[in-house]
Motif scaffolding. Structure first.
Motif, PDB file in Angstrom:
ATOM      1  N   LEU A 112       0.860  -1.173   0.000  1.00 40.12           N
ATOM      2  CA  LEU A 112       0.000   0.000   0.000  1.00 40.12           C
ATOM      3  C   LEU A 112       0.900   1.227   0.000  1.00 40.12           C
ATOM      4  CD1 LEU A 112      -2.987   0.914   0.077  1.00 40.12           C
ATOM      5  CD2 LEU A 112      -2.684   1.275   2.537  1.00 40.12           C
ATOM      6  N   GLN A 113       0.961   1.892  -1.129  1.00 38.49           N
ATOM      7  CA  GLN A 113       1.695   3.144  -1.232  1.00 38.49           C
ATOM      8  C   GLN A 113       0.779   4.273  -0.795  1.00 38.49           C
ATOM      9  OE1 GLN A 113       4.992   3.790  -2.162  1.00 38.49           O
ATOM     10  NE2 GLN A 113       4.501   5.873  -1.507  1.00 38.49           N
ATOM     11  N   MET A 114       1.196   5.011   0.207  1.00 42.45           N
ATOM     12  CA  MET A 114       0.370   6.073   0.778  1.00 42.45           C
ATOM     13  C   MET A 114       1.086   7.399   0.589  1.00 42.45           C
ATOM     14  SD  MET A 114      -0.953   4.227   4.264  1.00 42.45           S
ATOM     15  CE  MET A 114       0.646   4.305   5.066  1.00 42.45           C
ATOM     16  N   ASN A 115       0.458   8.284  -0.147  1.00 40.51           N
ATOM     17  CA  ASN A 115       1.003   9.609  -0.416  1.00 40.51           C
ATOM     18  C   ASN A 115       0.089  10.679   0.157  1.00 40.51           C
ATOM     19  OD1 ASN A 115       3.084   8.388  -1.958  1.00 40.51           O
ATOM     20  ND2 ASN A 115       1.828   8.474  -3.809  1.00 40.51           N
ATOM     21  N   LYS A 116       0.634  11.879   0.285  1.00 40.52           N
ATOM     22  CA  LYS A 116      -0.148  13.019   0.775  1.00 40.52           C
ATOM     23  C   LYS A 116      -0.871  12.665   2.072  1.00 40.52           C
ATOM     24  CE  LYS A 116      -0.892  14.688  -3.943  1.00 40.52           C
ATOM     25  NZ  LYS A 116      -1.898  15.034  -4.980  1.00 40.52           N
ATOM     26  N   LEU A 117      -0.136  12.101   2.992  1.00 35.83           N
ATOM     27  CA  LEU A 117      -0.744  11.635   4.231  1.00 35.83           C
ATOM     28  C   LEU A 117      -1.255  12.798   5.078  1.00 35.83           C
ATOM     29  CD1 LEU A 117       1.700   8.739   4.956  1.00 35.83           C
ATOM     30  CD2 LEU A 117      -0.774   8.509   4.836  1.00 35.83           C
ATOM     31  N   LYS A 118      -2.361  12.532   5.764  1.00 35.04           N
ATOM     32  CA  LYS A 118      -3.017  13.526   6.603  1.00 35.04           C
ATOM     33  C   LYS A 118      -3.062  13.011   8.045  1.00 35.04           C
ATOM     34  CE  LYS A 118      -6.200  14.426   2.760  1.00 35.04           C
ATOM     35  NZ  LYS A 118      -7.632  14.452   2.351  1.00 35.04           N
ATOM     36  N   PRO A 119      -3.176  13.903   9.007  1.00 31.44           N
ATOM     37  CA  PRO A 119      -3.286  13.442  10.397  1.00 31.44           C
ATOM     38  C   PRO A 119      -4.431  12.453  10.610  1.00 31.44           C
ATOM     39  CG  PRO A 119      -2.843  15.785  10.349  1.00 31.44           C
ATOM     40  CD  PRO A 119      -3.065  15.374   8.917  1.00 31.44           C
ATOM     41  N   GLU A 120      -5.505  12.604   9.867  1.00 31.87           N
ATOM     42  CA  GLU A 120      -6.637  11.687  10.024  1.00 31.87           C
ATOM     43  C   GLU A 120      -6.365  10.301   9.445  1.00 31.87           C
ATOM     44  OE1 GLU A 120      -6.688  14.788   8.677  1.00 31.87           O
ATOM     45  OE2 GLU A 120      -8.126  14.906   7.011  1.00 31.87           O
ATOM     46  N   ASP A 121      -5.226  10.121   8.775  1.00 28.82           N
ATOM     47  CA  ASP A 121      -4.821   8.786   8.327  1.00 28.82           C
ATOM     48  C   ASP A 121      -4.171   7.990   9.454  1.00 28.82           C
ATOM     49  OD1 ASP A 121      -3.815  10.276   5.225  1.00 28.82           O
ATOM     50  OD2 ASP A 121      -5.634   9.100   5.597  1.00 28.82           O
ATOM     51  N   THR A 122      -3.946   8.621  10.583  1.00 32.32           N
ATOM     52  CA  THR A 122      -3.352   7.920  11.718  1.00 32.32           C
ATOM     53  C   THR A 122      -4.252   6.788  12.179  1.00 32.32           C
ATOM     54  OG1 THR A 122      -2.145   9.881  12.473  1.00 32.32           O
ATOM     55  CG2 THR A 122      -2.612   8.177  14.114  1.00 32.32           C
ATOM     56  N   ALA A 123      -3.700   5.587  12.230  1.00 30.38           N
ATOM     57  CA  ALA A 123      -4.474   4.395  12.603  1.00 30.38           C
ATOM     58  C   ALA A 123      -3.551   3.190  12.584  1.00 30.38           C
ATOM     59  CB  ALA A 123      -5.629   4.173  11.631  1.00 30.38           C
ATOM     60  N   VAL A 124      -4.084   2.069  13.018  1.00 32.82           N
ATOM     61  CA  VAL A 124      -3.415   0.786  12.812  1.00 32.82           C
ATOM     62  C   VAL A 124      -3.908   0.226  11.482  1.00 32.82           C
ATOM     63  CG1 VAL A 124      -3.032  -1.547  13.682  1.00 32.82           C
ATOM     64  CG2 VAL A 124      -3.207   0.378  15.286  1.00 32.82           C
ATOM     65  N   TYR A 125      -2.976  -0.164  10.637  1.00 31.38           N
ATOM     66  CA  TYR A 125      -3.293  -0.653   9.301  1.00 31.38           C
ATOM     67  C   TYR A 125      -3.140  -2.170   9.275  1.00 31.38           C
ATOM     68  CZ  TYR A 125      -3.583   4.049   7.445  1.00 31.38           C
ATOM     69  OH  TYR A 125      -3.979   5.345   7.188  1.00 31.38           O
ATOM     70  N   TYR A 126      -4.158  -2.819   8.729  1.00 31.09           N
ATOM     71  CA  TYR A 126      -4.201  -4.272   8.702  1.00 31.09           C
ATOM     72  C   TYR A 126      -4.289  -4.788   7.269  1.00 31.09           C
ATOM     73  CZ  TYR A 126      -5.506  -3.922  13.645  1.00 31.09           C
ATOM     74  OH  TYR A 126      -5.529  -3.654  14.989  1.00 31.09           O
ATOM     75  N   CYS A 127      -3.678  -5.930   7.067  1.00 36.69           N
ATOM     76  CA  CYS A 127      -3.721  -6.641   5.793  1.00 36.69           C
ATOM     77  C   CYS A 127      -4.710  -7.798   5.932  1.00 36.69           C
ATOM     78  CB  CYS A 127      -2.317  -7.148   5.499  1.00 36.69           C
ATOM     79  SG  CYS A 127      -2.149  -8.246   4.120  1.00 36.69           S
ATOM     80  N   ASN A 128      -5.466  -8.051   4.870  1.00 33.26           N
ATOM     81  CA  ASN A 128      -6.412  -9.168   4.852  1.00 33.26           C
ATOM     82  C   ASN A 128      -6.263  -9.951   3.560  1.00 33.26           C
ATOM     83  OD1 ASN A 128      -9.401  -9.944   3.711  1.00 33.26           O
ATOM     84  ND2 ASN A 128      -9.166 -10.435   5.874  1.00 33.26           N
ATOM     85  N   ALA A 129      -6.347 -11.267   3.686  1.00 34.05           N
ATOM     86  CA  ALA A 129      -6.390 -12.164   2.528  1.00 34.05           C
ATOM     87  C   ALA A 129      -7.725 -12.894   2.568  1.00 34.05           C
ATOM     88  CB  ALA A 129      -5.237 -13.156   2.572  1.00 34.05           C
ATOM     89  N   ALA A 130      -8.444 -12.875   1.475  1.00 29.97           N
ATOM     90  CA  ALA A 130      -9.772 -13.482   1.457  1.00 29.97           C
ATOM     91  C   ALA A 130     -10.006 -14.261   0.178  1.00 29.97           C
ATOM     92  CB  ALA A 130     -10.837 -12.392   1.602  1.00 29.97           C
TER      93      ALA A 130
END
Length: 117
Positions: A80-98
């Motif tokens: 996951l390439q994340m650009n132009k990050l904002k303070p509201e992007d603050t979180a724990v990020y999880y990966c899922n395989a389904a």
């Protein structure tokens, strides 16, 4: 044993970029749809981006145009390439395989992303 291991989180300033990785083992990675989610404390887990086994992608409106999901089946890894990050992007990020037909879904343990000056 199935494992999804996220990496690449950390502290970044607003406007900055990060690339998250999720390495999978114990599954036939190429046949699984992969997704990135995030969760703030006290909030529901939010689907940000997904990529099918065929490479089709979808994004939540909140990240469209800023985040890009991709996969490397040779490395059993989704990014996951994340650009132009904002303070509201603050979180724990999880990966899922389904895999819908198999009825299987697996989660990683998450990686923390903090966007702050």
């Amino acid at each position: 044993q199935v494992q999804l291991v996220e990496s690449g989180g950390g502290l970044v300033q607003p406007g900055g970029s990060l690339r998250l990785s999720c390495a999978a083992s114990g599954i036939i990675f190429s046949i699984y749809a992969m997704g990135w989610y995030r969760q703030d404390p006290g909030k529901q887990r939010e689907l940000l981006a997904s990529i099918t086994s065929g490479g089709s992608t979808n994004y939540a409106d909140s990240v469209k145009g800023r985040f890009t999901i991709s996969r490397d089946n040779a490395k059993n890894t989704v990014y996951l390439q994340m650009n132009k990050l904002k303070p509201e992007d603050t979180a724990v990020y999880y990966c899922n395989a389904a895999h819908r037909q198999l009825g299987m879904s697996y989660w990683g343990k998450g990686t923390l992303v903090t966007v702050s000056s």
